[in-house]
Write an enzyme that holds these catalytic residues in place. Structure first.
Site, short mmCIF file in Angstrom:
data_model
loop_
_atom_site.label_atom_id
_atom_site.label_comp_id
_atom_site.label_asym_id
_atom_site.label_seq_id
_atom_site.Cartn_x
_atom_site.Cartn_y
_atom_site.Cartn_z
CD GLU A 548 12.51 4.28 -3.85
OE1 GLU A 548 11.67 3.41 -4.14
OE2 GLU A 548 13.13 4.31 -2.78
CB CYS A 582 3.95 2.88 -9.22
SG CYS A 582 4.75 2.81 -7.63
#
Length: 730
Positions: A548, A582
């Site tokens: 990820e 993010c």
């Protein structure tokens, strides 16, 4: 006062920080401004009502009412009023409080009784927060009964309270008149402008009652949200206004006694609306949250957390055999003030090798464990996490600089991961049984040091794999504490082991071992690529990499968006968790028609952010993780400022002289700068405007850290589970 006009004010309009967690703003802004308005109303001889808002704000609203009404300047004025929502389960207690307050001050006040206009929000918010119960009734008939009960109370309090019954329901009007007896001069009815004219005119003529018309005031752009809410409220199938024009519904049904209907209704709780903890039933139990705006709920958590204010923890390898740590101890310091949080014994090369050796036997044992047993173990871990939420929140604050809001969300997401993967393992085993692959190396980031750490491990263990986990070197304490609870819940020592340390000394050797079956990694794209290359060179062809990595989040605001709501979401997405996700907002695109207003409101909203100590309940933005992240952010934003692209920077607060924090006044962002600092800034795009009706503004909170992301939390408490990298605005 009964014959004069009046005004109703929402306290949230007086301050952007009208929150019980921000007592300084309440005392410095809300109370003085409310008092000033009340004094103006008294001078003008008009009524002044404090409007009701969300249930989370009920407690703090009563604090404001108590403070304002007690001011000597309002003595002798009977025009002060409060709106009470009958759909709230605490409505009778609120009436008792107001009556006692009026008696204590020797005053008469007005109370406007409404049924409530935020029902759908209250239901969804309680479910999202994992509350123990709903703060409002879940059946319309129960709200109607509550309204009648509150009516009875108000009519018995007329020596101190002037009741104002706001309703468009004919049965409710009839009930009020019946309970009031022959005295129709000591209360009034109210209706919304444009609604209930015929009903209230009939009542006025036949019973001689007063009727006040409640009308919104302001330009269309400000009233649109209010008008839409009224449409939704009165368009509901259960609404009297809706039913009265429906010829398919018999008059007897519309005017049925709500008490009789409530007594005939079983169960009292609406089974069509899942309780917050049952939101994901039957698959799993929702994680328990905490309504931090409710002092009675948040207080016990804060008190429990405060017991860990001076605790010093030890992070260490958690291995099969539980041998004493071989590595030297290193002090761990808070990113907030540099204070020592504890110490860490990082794993040695020998401990890494020993863990990998033991993991092979651990896999053999754990993979033979029945799936339902593995799932039950994960659920026990989830229960232990919830039992230790206060300690986890304390560690998250002191070790990772997280505010309490983010700490609660961290624990909840971890709990949801555990229960989710437990349920999925059982479902998949019933549909298509499979076996574990072997030993997984799980490498997690510092920005979600419990949630992502737990999610990776839970998924691997649920599938029957053994795990060797390496937490981020910045946050080994919370990982060690979690590992201890894994053991307590019954995970075999060799099936799950923990190795604190850095990438070169721990992560590298783990990912290069030829015996591993795969790696689960959350972090930067560059590091993921290196792991990929290492696996290709050393691991068997069957080994997998689940990575990820970073992302950029953009938001588009067009002219149909409500600017107030957009700005709230922009601020939350940009600055919550100090922007260290993010999913944190990096690029904001605003339609030209609404750009000026949105940018102006956004700048004002930034000014209200409280930056400082993450331990403080009123802090909105706390420091980023370390000095390296601070330096990267500072260099990036300074470079943008030199190019003339920065639109807004906040001034950094100073530290107290006796504090050990190291502040940098050159950080004009205002997101506090001790050993590290997050950023609050906006900058202009380098690309010139085009002929389109869109312009771009970028709102950034950049950490300068390796970027990372993970699936969004099922609790909805966090906007995502991520770290973040700085991004340009082009």
């Amino acid at each position: 006062m009964r014959d004069n006009a009046g005004i109703s004010v929402k306290l949230s309009a007086l301050s952007a920080r009208y929150l019980s967690t921000h007592r300084k703003a309440i005392d410095a802004e809300v109370i003085p401004r409310c008092l000033a308005l009340a004094q103006m109303a008294a001078k003008a001889k008009v009524g002044f009502n404090i409007d009701a808002e969300e249930q989370d704000r009920l407690d703090v609203s009563l604090d404001v009412v108590d403070a304002v009404l007690a001011d000597p300047s309002l003595a002798g004025w009977d025009g002060f009023g409060v709106v009470v929502q009958a759909y709230g389960k605490r409505a009778p207690a609120v009436l008792e409080h107001l009556y006692a307050l009026a008696g204590r001050l020797g005053r008469r006040i007005m109370v406007r009784l409404v049924k409530g206009a935020y029902w759908d929000t209250e239901i969804k918010l309680a479910q999202e927060l994992g509350a123990d119960a709903f703060p409002v009734f879940t059946r319309k008939v129960n709200t109607d009964v509550s309204y009648m009960a509150c009516t009875r109370m108000l009519l018995d309090m007329r020596d101190r309270i002037y009741p104002q019954f706001a309703t468009h329901n004919a049965h409710t009007c009839a009930a009020v008149l019946e309970m009031a007896g022959t005295d129709h001069d000591s209360f009034e009815f109210q209706r919304l402008h444009g609604m209930g004219e015929s009903l209230h005119e009939i009542v006025r003529q036949q019973a001689g009652t007063r009727c006040r018309i409640y009308a919104p005031c302001g330009p269309h752009k400000d009233l649109l949200a209010y008008l839409v809410r009224r449409l939704l409220e009165n368009g509901a199938n259960s609404s009297f206004v809706n039913q009265i024009v429906n010829t398919d519904i018999a008059p007897e049904a519309i005017a049925a006694d709500p008490v009789d209907r409530a007594l005939a209704t079983e169960p009292i709780q609406n089974p069509g609306i899942r309780l917050p903890r049952e939101l994901f039933a039957p698959g799993r139990v929702n994680s328990r949250g905490c309504r931090l705006e409710e002092p009675a709920v948040a207080g016990p958590l804060i008190e429990a957390r405060d017991r860990f204010a001076d605790t010093r923890w030890t992070a260490r390898p958690v291995l099969a055999g539980d041998a004493a740590p071989a590595g030297a101890a290193r002090a761990l310091r808070s990113p907030a003030d540099g204070s020592v949080v504890g110490q860490v014994h990082e794993a040695t090369a020998e401990e890494v090798a020993r863990a990998l050796d033991a993991a092979q036997a651990g896999f053999a044992q754990w993979s033979r464990t029945p799936v339902d047993t593995r799932a039950a173990t994960l659920r026990r871990i989830a229960d232990l996490y919830e039992e230790h939420m206060a300690e986890f929140c304390a560690i998250a604050t002191r070790e990772a600089g997280k505010i309490l809001l983010d700490g609660v969300a961290e624990v909840r997401e971890a709990v949801d991961f555990l229960r989710y993967y437990a349920a999925e393992a059982e479902r998949l085993d019933a549909e298509d049984p499979a076996e574990g692959r072997g030993v997984f190396v799980c490498i997690s980031p510092w920005n979600f040091p419990l949630a992502i750490f737990t999610g990776q491990i839970a998924a691997a263990l649920a599938a029957g794999n053994a795990v060797v986990a390496k937490p981020a070197e910045q946050t080994p304490i919370i990982a060690t504490r979690a590992a201890q609870l894994f053991r307590e819940a019954g995970v075999p020592p060799a099936a799950f082991q923990l190795l604190p340390g850095d990438g070169p000394n721990v992560g590298g050797p783990l990912t290069a071992d030829s015996r591993i079956a795969g790696v689960c990694f959350t972090g930067s794209t560059a590091t993921a690529q290196r792991i990929h290359q290492t696996l290709a060179a050393h691991a068997p062809a069957s080994a997998v990499l689940i990575a990820e990595t970073g992302g950029l989040n953009a938001m588009i605001v067009d002219s149909t968006a409500l600017p107030e709501q957009a700005v709230d979401d922009i601020v939350a997405s940009s600055f919550q968790s100090a922007g260290q996700r993010c999913s944190a907002l990096r690029m904001l695109y605003v339609q030209e028609d609404t750009r000026d207003r949105v940018v102006e409101m956004l700048m004002g909203a930034m000014d209200t952010l409280v930056t400082g100590d993450p331990w403080s309940i009123d802090t909105d933005v706390a420091p980023v993780i370390d000095a390296e992240a601070q330096a990267d952010i500072r260099a990036y934003v300074d470079a943008q400022e030199q190019r003339g692209r920065v639109l807004k920077r906040l001034a950094a607060p100073r530290a107290a002289p006796s504090s050990a924090r190291r502040w940098s006044r050159s950080m004009a962002s205002g997101i506090w700068n001790a050993r590290s600092s997050a950023r609050c800034c906006m900058w202009r795009p380098s690309r010139p405007r085009t002929s389109t009706r869109w312009s771009m503004r970028s709102t950034s909170v950049a950490s300068g850290s390796p970027s990372a992301c993970t699936p969004a939390s099922t609790t909805g408490c966090s906007r995502s589970s991520t770290a973040s990298a700085s991004a340009t605005s082009t």
